[in-house]
Design a protein around this motif. Structure first.
Motif, PDB file in Angstrom:
ATOM      1  N   ASP A   1      86.395  56.342   4.122  1.00  0.00           N
ATOM      2  CA  ASP A   1      86.661  56.272   5.568  1.00  0.00           C
ATOM      3  C   ASP A   1      86.856  57.668   6.144  1.00  0.00           C
ATOM      4  OD1 ASP A   1      86.412  53.647   5.925  1.00  0.00           O
ATOM      5  OD2 ASP A   1      88.576  53.169   6.024  1.00  0.00           O
ATOM      6  N   ARG A   2      87.623  58.447   5.394  1.00  0.00           N
ATOM      7  CA  ARG A   2      87.906  59.816   5.857  1.00  0.00           C
ATOM      8  C   ARG A   2      86.619  60.629   5.945  1.00  0.00           C
ATOM      9  NH1 ARG A   2      91.060  63.705   6.944  1.00  0.00           N
ATOM     10  NH2 ARG A   2      90.991  65.694   5.839  1.00  0.00           N
ATOM     11  N   LEU A   3      85.786  60.491   4.901  1.00  0.00           N
ATOM     12  CA  LEU A   3      84.494  61.195   4.907  1.00  0.00           C
ATOM     13  C   LEU A   3      83.663  60.780   6.104  1.00  0.00           C
ATOM     14  CD1 LEU A   3      82.921  61.451   1.348  1.00  0.00           C
ATOM     15  CD2 LEU A   3      83.260  63.253   3.026  1.00  0.00           C
ATOM     16  N   LYS A   4      83.660  59.467   6.347  1.00  0.00           N
ATOM     17  CA  LYS A   4      82.859  58.927   7.447  1.00  0.00           C
ATOM     18  C   LYS A   4      83.345  59.500   8.788  1.00  0.00           C
ATOM     19  CE  LYS A   4      81.407  54.605   9.378  1.00  0.00           C
ATOM     20  NZ  LYS A   4      81.922  53.311   9.646  1.00  0.00           N
ATOM     21  N   LYS A   5      84.679  59.538   8.883  1.00  0.00           N
ATOM     22  CA  LYS A   5      85.274  60.056  10.124  1.00  0.00           C
ATOM     23  C   LYS A   5      84.899  61.526  10.333  1.00  0.00           C
ATOM     24  CE  LYS A   5      89.775  60.606  12.140  1.00  0.00           C
ATOM     25  NZ  LYS A   5      91.182  60.651  11.808  1.00  0.00           N
ATOM     26  N   LEU A   6      85.007  62.294   9.223  1.00  0.00           N
ATOM     27  CA  LEU A   6      84.671  63.723   9.296  1.00  0.00           C
ATOM     28  C   LEU A   6      83.221  63.931   9.703  1.00  0.00           C
ATOM     29  CD1 LEU A   6      86.419  65.251   6.154  1.00  0.00           C
ATOM     30  CD2 LEU A   6      86.707  65.990   8.508  1.00  0.00           C
ATOM     31  N   ILE A   7      82.340  63.200   9.028  1.00  0.00           N
ATOM     32  CA  ILE A   7      80.904  63.348   9.325  1.00  0.00           C
ATOM     33  C   ILE A   7      80.642  62.955  10.778  1.00  0.00           C
ATOM     34  CG2 ILE A   7      78.585  62.477   8.789  1.00  0.00           C
ATOM     35  CD1 ILE A   7      79.615  62.156   5.852  1.00  0.00           C
ATOM     36  N   GLY A   8      81.254  61.850  11.186  1.00  0.00           N
ATOM     37  CA  GLY A   8      81.068  61.373  12.569  1.00  0.00           C
ATOM     38  C   GLY A   8      81.506  62.427  13.564  1.00  0.00           C
ATOM     39  N   GLN A   9      82.669  63.047  13.296  1.00  0.00           N
ATOM     40  CA  GLN A   9      83.199  64.051  14.228  1.00  0.00           C
ATOM     41  C   GLN A   9      82.277  65.261  14.326  1.00  0.00           C
ATOM     42  OE1 GLN A   9      87.024  65.898  13.318  1.00  0.00           O
ATOM     43  NE2 GLN A   9      87.811  64.861  15.130  1.00  0.00           N
ATOM     44  N   VAL A  10      81.828  65.743  13.164  1.00  0.00           N
ATOM     45  CA  VAL A  10      80.939  66.911  13.155  1.00  0.00           C
ATOM     46  C   VAL A  10      79.654  66.599  13.910  1.00  0.00           C
ATOM     47  CG1 VAL A  10      79.566  68.433  11.689  1.00  0.00           C
ATOM     48  CG2 VAL A  10      81.887  67.836  11.025  1.00  0.00           C
ATOM     49  N   ILE A  11      79.100  65.420  13.631  1.00  0.00           N
ATOM     50  CA  ILE A  11      77.835  65.073  14.293  1.00  0.00           C
ATOM     51  C   ILE A  11      78.052  64.926  15.804  1.00  0.00           C
ATOM     52  CG2 ILE A  11      76.060  63.282  14.535  1.00  0.00           C
ATOM     53  CD1 ILE A  11      76.307  62.869  11.507  1.00  0.00           C
ATOM     54  N   ASP A  12      79.112  64.216  16.187  1.00  0.00           N
ATOM     55  CA  ASP A  12      79.379  64.022  17.616  1.00  0.00           C
ATOM     56  C   ASP A  12      79.463  65.345  18.352  1.00  0.00           C
ATOM     57  OD1 ASP A  12      79.347  61.353  17.606  1.00  0.00           O
ATOM     58  OD2 ASP A  12      81.530  61.063  17.632  1.00  0.00           O
ATOM     59  N   VAL A  13      80.245  66.269  17.756  1.00  0.00           N
ATOM     60  CA  VAL A  13      80.466  67.531  18.446  1.00  0.00           C
ATOM     61  C   VAL A  13      79.211  68.382  18.452  1.00  0.00           C
ATOM     62  CG1 VAL A  13      81.725  69.699  18.360  1.00  0.00           C
ATOM     63  CG2 VAL A  13      82.933  67.551  18.039  1.00  0.00           C
ATOM     64  N   SER A  14      78.529  68.467  17.301  1.00  0.00           N
ATOM     65  CA  SER A  14      77.375  69.374  17.266  1.00  0.00           C
ATOM     66  C   SER A  14      76.210  68.848  18.082  1.00  0.00           C
ATOM     67  CB  SER A  14      76.967  69.672  15.819  1.00  0.00           C
ATOM     68  OG  SER A  14      76.738  68.453  15.161  1.00  0.00           O
ATOM     69  N   VAL A  15      76.069  67.533  18.180  1.00  0.00           N
ATOM     70  CA  VAL A  15      74.973  66.985  18.995  1.00  0.00           C
ATOM     71  C   VAL A  15      75.389  66.961  20.466  1.00  0.00           C
ATOM     72  CG1 VAL A  15      73.576  64.895  19.358  1.00  0.00           C
ATOM     73  CG2 VAL A  15      74.093  65.652  17.065  1.00  0.00           C
ATOM     74  N   GLY A  16      76.708  67.144  20.710  1.00  0.00           N
ATOM     75  CA  GLY A  16      77.200  67.105  22.093  1.00  0.00           C
ATOM     76  C   GLY A  16      77.121  65.697  22.630  1.00  0.00           C
ATOM     77  N   ARG A  17      77.385  64.747  21.764  1.00  0.00           N
ATOM     78  CA  ARG A  17      77.288  63.344  22.169  1.00  0.00           C
ATOM     79  C   ARG A  17      78.433  62.974  23.113  1.00  0.00           C
ATOM     80  NH1 ARG A  17      76.766  59.178  17.592  1.00  0.00           N
ATOM     81  NH2 ARG A  17      75.601  60.795  16.513  1.00  0.00           N
ATOM     82  N   MET A  18      78.746  61.759  23.242  1.00  0.00           N
ATOM     83  CA  MET A  18      79.803  61.220  24.055  1.00  0.00           C
ATOM     84  C   MET A  18      79.379  61.168  25.517  1.00  0.00           C
ATOM     85  SD  MET A  18      83.730  62.239  23.995  1.00  0.00           S
ATOM     86  CE  MET A  18      83.590  63.324  22.655  1.00  0.00           C
ATOM     87  N   VAL A  19      78.062  61.327  25.745  1.00  0.00           N
ATOM     88  CA  VAL A  19      77.595  61.313  27.118  1.00  0.00           C
ATOM     89  C   VAL A  19      77.629  59.883  27.657  1.00  0.00           C
ATOM     90  CG1 VAL A  19      75.784  62.060  28.670  1.00  0.00           C
ATOM     91  CG2 VAL A  19      76.088  63.207  26.469  1.00  0.00           C
ATOM     92  N   LYS A  20      77.215  58.952  26.807  1.00  0.00           N
ATOM     93  CA  LYS A  20      77.186  57.552  27.265  1.00  0.00           C
ATOM     94  C   LYS A  20      78.482  56.869  26.874  1.00  0.00           C
ATOM     95  CE  LYS A  20      72.867  55.256  28.032  1.00  0.00           C
ATOM     96  NZ  LYS A  20      71.918  54.321  27.487  1.00  0.00           N
ATOM     97  N   LEU A  21      79.303  56.602  27.864  1.00  0.00           N
ATOM     98  CA  LEU A  21      80.580  55.949  27.570  1.00  0.00           C
ATOM     99  C   LEU A  21      80.439  54.443  27.802  1.00  0.00           C
ATOM    100  CD1 LEU A  21      83.128  58.349  29.274  1.00  0.00           C
ATOM    101  CD2 LEU A  21      82.529  58.237  26.878  1.00  0.00           C
ATOM    102  N   ASN A  22      81.187  53.731  27.011  1.00  0.00           N
ATOM    103  CA  ASN A  22      81.195  52.271  27.204  1.00  0.00           C
ATOM    104  C   ASN A  22      82.582  51.906  27.743  1.00  0.00           C
ATOM    105  OD1 ASN A  22      80.683  49.625  27.083  1.00  0.00           O
ATOM    106  ND2 ASN A  22      80.708  49.448  24.838  1.00  0.00           N
ATOM    107  N   LYS A  23      82.748  52.036  29.077  1.00  0.00           N
ATOM    108  CA  LYS A  23      84.090  51.914  29.644  1.00  0.00           C
ATOM    109  C   LYS A  23      84.479  50.469  29.907  1.00  0.00           C
ATOM    110  CE  LYS A  23      83.941  55.988  32.501  1.00  0.00           C
ATOM    111  NZ  LYS A  23      84.363  56.504  33.775  1.00  0.00           N
ATOM    112  N   THR A  24      85.758  50.166  29.657  1.00  0.00           N
ATOM    113  CA  THR A  24      86.307  48.870  30.070  1.00  0.00           C
ATOM    114  C   THR A  24      87.613  49.145  30.807  1.00  0.00           C
ATOM    115  OG1 THR A  24      87.137  48.789  27.804  1.00  0.00           O
ATOM    116  CG2 THR A  24      85.415  47.214  28.359  1.00  0.00           C
ATOM    117  N   THR A  25      87.907  48.303  31.783  1.00  0.00           N
ATOM    118  CA  THR A  25      89.161  48.484  32.514  1.00  0.00           C
ATOM    119  C   THR A  25      90.240  47.662  31.807  1.00  0.00           C
ATOM    120  OG1 THR A  25      87.925  48.778  34.537  1.00  0.00           O
ATOM    121  CG2 THR A  25      90.268  48.270  34.764  1.00  0.00           C
TER     122      THR A  25
END
Ligand code: ADP
Length: 467
Positions: free
Chosen positions: A292-316
């Motif tokens: 899980d930790r590895l997955k989280k780390l990889i996810g974080q690195v990829i998110d930041v380096s790709v500059g993702r997080m552009v498409k948000l899935n917002k709920t109120t």
């Protein structure tokens, strides 16, 4: 190299400007000077200094020339010296009193149509007497100090007959004449007229102003280019350093869970160990958590380096409810018993539009830091919510080591880690807060940090309410 090149360039510019100044100064007022010369010399052709001066000079000279000649011949030099000084003093006084230099210069200006304000000086340089033909004996010599001649009129350049021009030099000489006679019982005298503008230096500078400004501009441009290049180089260097740190950190961060998985795997292959069921579940538990930790780390690195997080899935939803859930999960995973994670709800309304996944990761990152950069016992993390008119304010406060202003300014930069942590065993990638800022920006929220070294830190997020 750059500094040396700049100093050389500036020196060359200064040298060129200085030479140009000298040239301009040499030729300053040259045409007017020639015209003044052409008018002045005919006016005094049969005269000296100014019209009418020759009579005054002759009167004094011929009154004393015979006595002076006699004293000189008898070698009575003391009496000769006293008498020549007295004669000169009375002659200079009368020449000064009867001088028409002012009107002479005014007339010349009018005749030539010169409107500039001018200053002048009429000077007597030397006077020699010839008791015998062509044998000149000095009576007055410029530069010498004579005690019996009025000291106020004695100048390095001679005797000032009229005019207020102070700086006497070759550049402002209009006329410099020596008049003499080849006969015995005669005299030789040299005198000069100097005319200049009162603000000559400024006049010369004005003439070369364009070159002067261009030169200043070029030096300034070079300075700016140096500065920009240097700043860019510093930026590049910082980035390169950060990337090196990042690679080092990431290697370590990935290595730890991977080693744990490998050890657990090896243990699972050991038949003696796997005989007991609880051993197996504890080992698979390790593998599960570390994966899980590895997955989280990889996810974080990829998110930041790709500059993702552009498409948000917002709920109120209710922010407080969300926080309760996230903190409950978080508390379950805390292995450090000295951590106290509190939640305080001071809101009257708390409906916000949020992407739950990114918000959770962001909150975890900020809380992780509050625990990681904390030496207090207990390590207190307080999450609280309050309202302003339009916003819900989410605060995450810790009693950790705090940060200086210089560090606070940079904590959201990609890969940035405060320098003092490099040698400490606190691991991180320098991405947690960068991720947090990206999350805040993607939601169009605002994020503020208050921190002082030794006094803990507080992260405040301004979230607009959904009424
Ligand atoms: P990481 O924790 O992986 O180093 P972050 O982006 O989360 O990266 O944090 C960047 C830097 O900001 C950290 O290295 C640390 O020096 C500083 N920092 C972040 N949060 C805190 C905190 N709560 N207290 C003190 N320093 C902090």
């Amino acid at each position: 190299m750059a500094v040396i090149a700049f100093v050389v360039l500036a020196s060359v510019q200064f040298f060129l400007l200085f030479n140009m100044y000298r040239m301009e100064d040499e030729h300053y007022y040259a045409i007017e000077k020639q015209k003044l010369h052409d008018v002045y010399e005919p006016v005094i052709r049969n005269d000296k200094l100014y019209p009418g001066a020759v009579q005054i000079i002759d009167k004094h000279v011929y009154k004393y020339i015979d006595t002076l000649g006699m004293l000189y011949e008898r070698k009575q030099f003391r009496a000769f010296d006293t008498l020549r000084q007295l004669m000169c003093d009375s002659m200079f006084a009368e020449l000064r009193a009867k001088s028409c230099g002012d009107s002479l210069v005014q007339d010349m200006k009018k005749q030539l149509g010169i409107t500039d304000s001018l200053q002048y000086c009429l000077l007597i340089g030397n006077i020699d007497f010839a008791f015998e033909a062509r044998k000149y004996i000095p009576v007055y010599t410029r530069g010498h100090k004579y005690p019996l001649i009025n000291p106020a009129i004695q100048d390095r350049s001679g005797i000032r007959i009229s005019g207020v021009l102070k700086d006497i030099n070759g550049k402002n000489t209009i006329s410099s004449l020596v008049v003499s006679s080849p006969l015995a019982r005669s005299y030789k005298m040299d005198f000069a007229l100097h005319i200049d503008t009162p603000d000559r230096v400024w006049g010369v500078i004005k003439k070369m102003m364009r070159v002067f400004m261009l030169s200043l501009f070029s030096i300034f441009s070079v300075l700016v280019i140096f500065y920009i290049t240097f700043r860019n180089w510093l930026k590049q260097k910082k980035l390169a350093d950060m990337q090196t740190d990042f690679i080092n950190n990431i290697t370590h961060e990935f290595h730890t869970p991977l080693s744990a998985i490998m050890v657990a795997n090896k243990s699972l292959q050991n038949e003696k160990l796997t005989e007991k069921k609880e051993n197996v579940s504890s080992l698979t538990g390790v593998i599960g958590r570390q994966s899980d930790r590895l997955k989280k780390l990889i996810g974080q690195v990829i998110d930041v380096s790709v500059g993702r997080m552009v498409k948000l899935n917002k709920t109120t939803l209710s922010l407080n409810d969300l926080l309760e859930d996230v903190l409950l999960d978080y508390r379950l995973n805390i292995s450090d018993s000295s951590v106290q994670l509190d939640f305080e709800n001071h809101t009257t309304y708390d409906q916000v539009a949020v992407d739950v996944f990114y918000f959770t990761t962001m909150l975890q990152n900020i809380i992780d830091n509050g625990i990681k950069y904390n030496n207090s016992a207990p390590k207190m993390i307080t999450v609280s919510t309050t309202n302003t008119d339009e916003h819900v304010l989410l605060s995450i406060k810790d009693n950790g080591i705090g940060m200086s202003d210089a560090i606070t300014r940079r904590i959201f930069d990609k890969f940035y880690r405060a320098p003092n942590w490099k040698k400490e065993p606190i691991q991180g990638l320098g991405l947690g807060l960068h991720y947090a800022r990206q999350c805040v920006e993607a939601h169009n929220w605002k994020l503020d940090v208050k921190s002082k070294p030794g006094e803990g830190s507080e992260f405040i997020i301004f979230i607009p309410c959904q009424h």
